[in-house]
Every structure is written in structure tokens, then in C-alpha cells.
Design a protein around this motif. Sequence first.
Motif, PDB file in Angstrom:
ATOM      1  N   TRP A  79      36.449  36.155  41.559  1.00  0.00           N
ATOM      2  CA  TRP A  79      35.296  36.667  40.614  1.00  0.00           C
ATOM      3  C   TRP A  79      35.509  37.970  40.384  1.00  0.00           C
ATOM      4  CZ3 TRP A  79      31.051  33.891  38.526  1.00  0.00           C
ATOM      5  CH2 TRP A  79      29.861  34.636  37.952  1.00  0.00           C
ATOM      6  N   LYS A  80      35.549  38.783  41.550  1.00  0.00           N
ATOM      7  CA  LYS A  80      35.547  40.261  41.658  1.00  0.00           C
ATOM      8  C   LYS A  80      36.640  40.879  40.892  1.00  0.00           C
ATOM      9  CE  LYS A  80      33.854  44.036  44.372  1.00  0.00           C
ATOM     10  NZ  LYS A  80      33.466  44.415  45.596  1.00  0.00           N
ATOM     11  N   ALA A  81      38.032  40.218  41.069  1.00  0.00           N
ATOM     12  CA  ALA A  81      38.962  40.784  40.374  1.00  0.00           C
ATOM     13  C   ALA A  81      38.908  40.550  38.807  1.00  0.00           C
ATOM     14  CB  ALA A  81      40.357  39.717  40.793  1.00  0.00           C
ATOM     15  N   ALA A  82      38.355  39.293  38.509  1.00  0.00           N
ATOM     16  CA  ALA A  82      38.059  39.512  36.646  1.00  0.00           C
ATOM     17  C   ALA A  82      36.947  40.280  36.453  1.00  0.00           C
ATOM     18  CB  ALA A  82      37.534  37.710  36.638  1.00  0.00           C
ATOM     19  N   ALA A  83      36.109  40.273  37.311  1.00  0.00           N
ATOM     20  CA  ALA A  83      34.846  41.186  36.660  1.00  0.00           C
ATOM     21  C   ALA A  83      35.044  42.401  36.741  1.00  0.00           C
ATOM     22  CB  ALA A  83      33.683  41.116  37.845  1.00  0.00           C
ATOM     23  N   GLN A  84      35.962  43.326  37.679  1.00  0.00           N
ATOM     24  CA  GLN A  84      35.961  44.696  37.586  1.00  0.00           C
ATOM     25  C   GLN A  84      37.013  45.024  36.492  1.00  0.00           C
ATOM     26  OE1 GLN A  84      37.154  45.238  41.786  1.00  0.00           O
ATOM     27  NE2 GLN A  84      39.431  44.888  41.303  1.00  0.00           N
ATOM     28  N   ASN A  85      37.923  44.017  36.464  1.00  0.00           N
ATOM     29  CA  ASN A  85      38.908  44.376  35.160  1.00  0.00           C
ATOM     30  C   ASN A  85      38.318  44.165  33.775  1.00  0.00           C
ATOM     31  OD1 ASN A  85      41.862  44.987  35.939  1.00  0.00           O
ATOM     32  ND2 ASN A  85      40.926  43.575  37.794  1.00  0.00           N
ATOM     33  N   LEU A  86      37.406  43.058  33.616  1.00  0.00           N
ATOM     34  CA  LEU A  86      36.829  42.634  32.375  1.00  0.00           C
ATOM     35  C   LEU A  86      35.932  43.993  31.910  1.00  0.00           C
ATOM     36  CD1 LEU A  86      35.948  39.111  32.835  1.00  0.00           C
ATOM     37  CD2 LEU A  86      37.681  39.945  31.438  1.00  0.00           C
ATOM     38  N   SER A  87      35.310  44.616  33.186  1.00  0.00           N
ATOM     39  CA  SER A  87      34.357  45.779  32.808  1.00  0.00           C
ATOM     40  C   SER A  87      35.077  46.941  32.181  1.00  0.00           C
ATOM     41  CB  SER A  87      33.801  45.926  34.162  1.00  0.00           C
ATOM     42  OG  SER A  87      32.878  47.067  33.975  1.00  0.00           O
ATOM     43  N   ASP A  88      36.348  47.248  32.809  1.00  0.00           N
ATOM     44  CA  ASP A  88      37.130  48.097  31.966  1.00  0.00           C
ATOM     45  C   ASP A  88      37.167  48.009  30.611  1.00  0.00           C
ATOM     46  OD1 ASP A  88      37.199  49.698  34.396  1.00  0.00           O
ATOM     47  OD2 ASP A  88      39.061  48.880  35.302  1.00  0.00           O
ATOM     48  N   SER A 122      38.264  31.877  36.874  1.00  0.00           N
ATOM     49  CA  SER A 122      37.786  31.043  35.852  1.00  0.00           C
ATOM     50  C   SER A 122      36.446  31.156  35.613  1.00  0.00           C
ATOM     51  CB  SER A 122      38.442  29.766  35.805  1.00  0.00           C
ATOM     52  OG  SER A 122      39.944  29.524  36.116  1.00  0.00           O
ATOM     53  N   ALA A 123      35.786  30.787  36.696  1.00  0.00           N
ATOM     54  CA  ALA A 123      34.280  31.156  36.681  1.00  0.00           C
ATOM     55  C   ALA A 123      33.566  32.543  36.117  1.00  0.00           C
ATOM     56  CB  ALA A 123      33.574  30.720  38.008  1.00  0.00           C
ATOM     57  N   ALA A 124      34.274  33.526  36.790  1.00  0.00           N
ATOM     58  CA  ALA A 124      33.777  34.661  36.150  1.00  0.00           C
ATOM     59  C   ALA A 124      34.118  34.873  34.613  1.00  0.00           C
ATOM     60  CB  ALA A 124      34.675  35.969  36.998  1.00  0.00           C
ATOM     61  N   ILE A 125      35.328  34.460  34.079  1.00  0.00           N
ATOM     62  CA  ILE A 125      35.539  34.885  32.926  1.00  0.00           C
ATOM     63  C   ILE A 125      34.486  33.916  31.882  1.00  0.00           C
ATOM     64  CG2 ILE A 125      37.243  34.249  30.924  1.00  0.00           C
ATOM     65  CD1 ILE A 125      39.367  34.824  33.056  1.00  0.00           C
ATOM     66  N   ARG A 126      34.259  32.518  32.435  1.00  0.00           N
ATOM     67  CA  ARG A 126      33.491  31.975  31.544  1.00  0.00           C
ATOM     68  C   ARG A 126      31.865  32.419  31.606  1.00  0.00           C
ATOM     69  NH1 ARG A 126      34.523  27.950  34.362  1.00  0.00           N
ATOM     70  NH2 ARG A 126      33.018  27.824  35.756  1.00  0.00           N
ATOM     71  N   GLU A 127      31.429  32.494  32.876  1.00  0.00           N
ATOM     72  CA  GLU A 127      30.075  32.799  33.120  1.00  0.00           C
ATOM     73  C   GLU A 127      29.452  34.233  32.673  1.00  0.00           C
ATOM     74  OE1 GLU A 127      28.502  31.568  36.792  1.00  0.00           O
ATOM     75  OE2 GLU A 127      30.016  29.788  37.065  1.00  0.00           O
ATOM     76  N   ARG A 211      30.088  39.551  44.251  1.00  0.00           N
ATOM     77  CA  ARG A 211      30.442  38.571  42.601  1.00  0.00           C
ATOM     78  C   ARG A 211      29.459  39.692  41.668  1.00  0.00           C
ATOM     79  NH1 ARG A 211      29.612  32.426  44.122  1.00  0.00           N
ATOM     80  NH2 ARG A 211      31.002  32.237  46.008  1.00  0.00           N
ATOM     81  N   PRO A 212      30.201  41.021  41.468  1.00  0.00           N
ATOM     82  CA  PRO A 212      29.176  41.788  40.572  1.00  0.00           C
ATOM     83  C   PRO A 212      29.097  40.971  38.984  1.00  0.00           C
ATOM     84  CG  PRO A 212      31.680  42.565  40.946  1.00  0.00           C
ATOM     85  CD  PRO A 212      31.286  41.341  41.839  1.00  0.00           C
ATOM     86  N   ARG A 213      28.264  41.439  38.240  1.00  0.00           N
ATOM     87  CA  ARG A 213      27.779  40.803  37.016  1.00  0.00           C
ATOM     88  C   ARG A 213      27.990  42.135  35.942  1.00  0.00           C
ATOM     89  NH1 ARG A 213      26.790  35.473  37.748  1.00  0.00           N
ATOM     90  NH2 ARG A 213      26.206  35.573  35.524  1.00  0.00           N
ATOM     91  N   PRO A 214      29.202  42.427  35.481  1.00  0.00           N
ATOM     92  CA  PRO A 214      29.072  43.759  34.308  1.00  0.00           C
ATOM     93  C   PRO A 214      28.428  42.942  33.046  1.00  0.00           C
ATOM     94  CG  PRO A 214      31.248  42.579  34.686  1.00  0.00           C
ATOM     95  CD  PRO A 214      30.380  42.154  35.985  1.00  0.00           C
ATOM     96  N   PRO A 215      27.744  43.684  32.269  1.00  0.00           N
ATOM     97  CA  PRO A 215      27.173  43.476  31.054  1.00  0.00           C
ATOM     98  C   PRO A 215      28.200  43.316  30.023  1.00  0.00           C
ATOM     99  CG  PRO A 215      26.558  45.674  31.380  1.00  0.00           C
ATOM    100  CD  PRO A 215      27.533  45.105  32.779  1.00  0.00           C
TER     101      PRO A 215
END
Length: 334
Positions: A79-88, A122-127, A211-215
Motif C-alpha cells: 500500500w505504502k509503495a503505491a501511495a507514496q509514488n502516486l502522491s508524487d 492493488s488495494a491502494a490503487i483502487r481505494e 497506510r498513508p492516504r494521499p488526496p
Amino acid sequence: MPLTVAQLSESALLERVIPRLRSGPASRDTVILGPGDDAAILAAPDGRVVVSIDTQVQDLDFRLRWPNGYRTTGFDVGWKAAAQNLSDINAMGARATSLVVSLTLPGITEVEWVEDLADGLSAAIRELGAEGCAVAGGDLGTGTEISVTAAVTGSLEGRAPILRSGARPGDFVVLAGTVGWAAAGLALLESDHQQQTLPAELAVVVERQCRPRPPLQAGPMAALAGVSAMLDISDGLVKDAQRLALASSVHIDLDQAALKRLAEPLRPAAELLRTDPMDWVLGGGEDHGLLATVNPTVMPVTGFTTVGSVEAGPAEVTVGSQSPANLGWDHFAD
């Protein structure tokens, strides 16, 4: 005994992981060819590709077991791997289109942990709302500790990128997402207050570290609204505001009353640990909120709240016109 990665071939492990990374229909316009060949093939309808990369290393970026008893799951790390990259990508005003992952795993790593990591990605990308992004491929290797590197691509969808260098005197400083929560969660993880005894309100704080939650909707919306500068808050509000101030050659003054409001939800954790929640708000990273500047004529910007102002003057950050004591995280100095 649990099955470990050393008991499987690379192909056998991939057969367990890849089906967990299947993307939805929204990503099929950008990923022409996904996992299975030597390289992925991506579409770039905008003619430009936004790219970012980040790494998590065991015992540097996460612990498999924390002092307070919390056990980091593969789901957390994925989750964190996805979240921190999606945030950038979000911070550029773009939308994520693909993600590739490189895993280094000790042979003793349980296969179930790796499967959970894929589920977390997958869950981070989706949620988190990045349904246009797909895991397009990656790499597996062996090493002495777990290391997860993710690289993500994005599309500006015809818009100009939002840089750090566009702030101008007279702009408001605005924030989307949270600050200080992940730092408070880290402090609880490193404490002797056992995870299983934490009340629900503090368990949520720990989750924001794991499990950070970037907006993710805020970045493209801010770009459409016309913000002048923006960046991801990964190393602390003051440190990242300083980066924006330096890039734009402006002075940023953060509003003390606004920061106190941001600190208030963290007071229960601060009282338990006998510390000042403002330290987390000013210096805590990894919430992956967005800090932006915007001309007052553009306000309000959906999803953002005002936390300061941009002024002419030295390229530095003050809080209520005073120099802050907490300057944030430095990967090499700390």
C-alpha cells in the motif's frame, strides 16, 4: 511451516503474484502490454510522460516488527509503495497511468507476505482513486533484506505541470490532506505502548503511518483551478515549504492558528507520549498531503484549506513570523 520464497522458483512465485495485480478496465487505454514480456508497453496520448520513483528498505523505512508489537504486513508495504509514488504524480497535477515494482527478498520471506504485498498495491490503487493506473511489470531478486522500489508514470492530460517554482507574493498557501498523522503513528510504533492495547482513535493514527492516504483527486483539481505552485509533503511541512520557497524565491509564513487546528486531532497521541503535537505537524513527513500556493482570486480551491501566505523577502519559512525549531526529516542527516 509457512512456505517461503526460497522454496519456489521465480516463475512459481510470479504465478502467485501477477494475478493479484490485474487492473480494471479504466487502465487499459494506457497499458498496452502488461506483465509477462521483457518490458511493458505504455501509451502516451498526451505526448508527455510524468515519472517518479521511490524505495522502501527493511529496517530503514519500515520494521517487520515494531517496538510496540505491531507487525508490518506485506499489505502495508505494498500500500505504502503505491501511495507514496502516486502522491508524487498527484503533486504535478497529473493522473497516474502505470506502476512497475522491483522486489528484493531474502529467501526466508514467507510467500504469503509477498502475496499480501501485491494485494496492498492493488488495494491502494483502487481505494485511493487511481483506477486509471495499472501495475505494468517489475522485477524479482534476492538479498539480505526486503527492498521495494516502485516507479510510476502519469499523464498531464493536456494540462501544464504544476511546479514548485510558481509561487508569487500575495498568494495564499493551501493544504490538502493531513500533516503530522504519520509522524504521530511512527512515534506510537516506536513506543512501548503495545499496539493491541491502543484505543481505536490511536490505532487509526498508526494506520496513517503504515497506510498513508494521499488526496489523489486534489492534484488534478488544483491544476484545473489554477494553483501557482505545488508539491507533495513527504519530509515535513516546514522542510517542504522551504523547498517551495527556495524554488520560487519567496518568503512563506505559515499561520499559527491554522497549524494549531491541524494539531488538535493528534492531541490524544501527544498526551500519551508526553510531547507537543505541533512538532509532528511542523516536522512530520509521510502523510503525502499537498502544499500549494494560489492567487486569492482563484480561491477557494476544492479540497484545500488555507495555512499561510506568500510574501516578498528571503526564501525561507516562518511560523507566525518566527523561525520554526522543527525543520523536518533529512534522509541522510537523521
